[in-house]
Write an enzyme that holds these catalytic residues in place. Sequence first.
Site: not given
Length: 300
Positions: A244-247
């Site tokens: 979920a890094a991009g989120d």
Amino acid sequence: MADVAPRIVVAGSANMDLVGIAARLPLPGETVLGDDFMMTPGGKGANQAIAAARAGGSCTFLGAIGSDAFGVTVKARLNASGVDTSNMRTSYGSSGVAVIMVDHAGENSIMVSPGANSTFAGLSAAETTVIAEGDVLLCQQEIPVETVLAASRAAREGGTRTILNAAPARHLPPELLAVVDLLVVNESEAEAITGSAEPRMAELLALVPRVVLTLSGKGSWYADRDGADERIPAFEVDVVDTTAAGDAFTGALAVAWGEGRDMIDAIRWANAAGAACVRKVGASNALPSRADIDAIYARG
């Protein structure tokens, strides 16, 4: 920065993530013995809504869950994270599901079954009003593109700024790009939009006025039509899971932009959010608090 929390509206997907962890990802046709498993609410829309709320935004989520137990759990996680779900739809049938495999290096492979997300079609008058009253609208591409277009047009008409995180990679209609204020993409998504194997910022800026190109562990690249062109390095942390890094990045970026930060500073703060996220396994459960983001951001 603003004294009042910026109003972030997220129109997007909500899923239940089924996460398996193993020493390495399986090859096609191969079975790999895993060593852990968890179920956690996710979906790019719900994740970014939770990320924005934890980063200090006043966040409303527009989307659809199913009438199953997964939907109940997803809505409960959103509510517990401080996200307003009063306008979220419930569709008879299954909720969206993501099957995620994570290896010990933090790399992942993801398959998404849309479920109720595919029923999030069109906008009601109430949903349009919510968007028009927001400071920033944040959309992704796990819901019908027609709904993303309708939401972005409602934002443009209401004076709300729009961020499109064009993930997962797929074709973007010109009429959608015409109403996007800020495009956030990784290299594969940029390639899908431009058709170029190497990211060419000029090609993206011919379509939208502002672009953030995320470069994984290398940080981010920002450029706009006013002449800004800058690379913002990533923060170094021990990586456990990149799911979920991009989120985390995009949700925090929406908050920072809504607060009125300079865009370069906003991206640097969003980089800190992404770095804070990858230190934990999972999706929504790994999204960082504002204090976690500030602690990494303070490293300079």
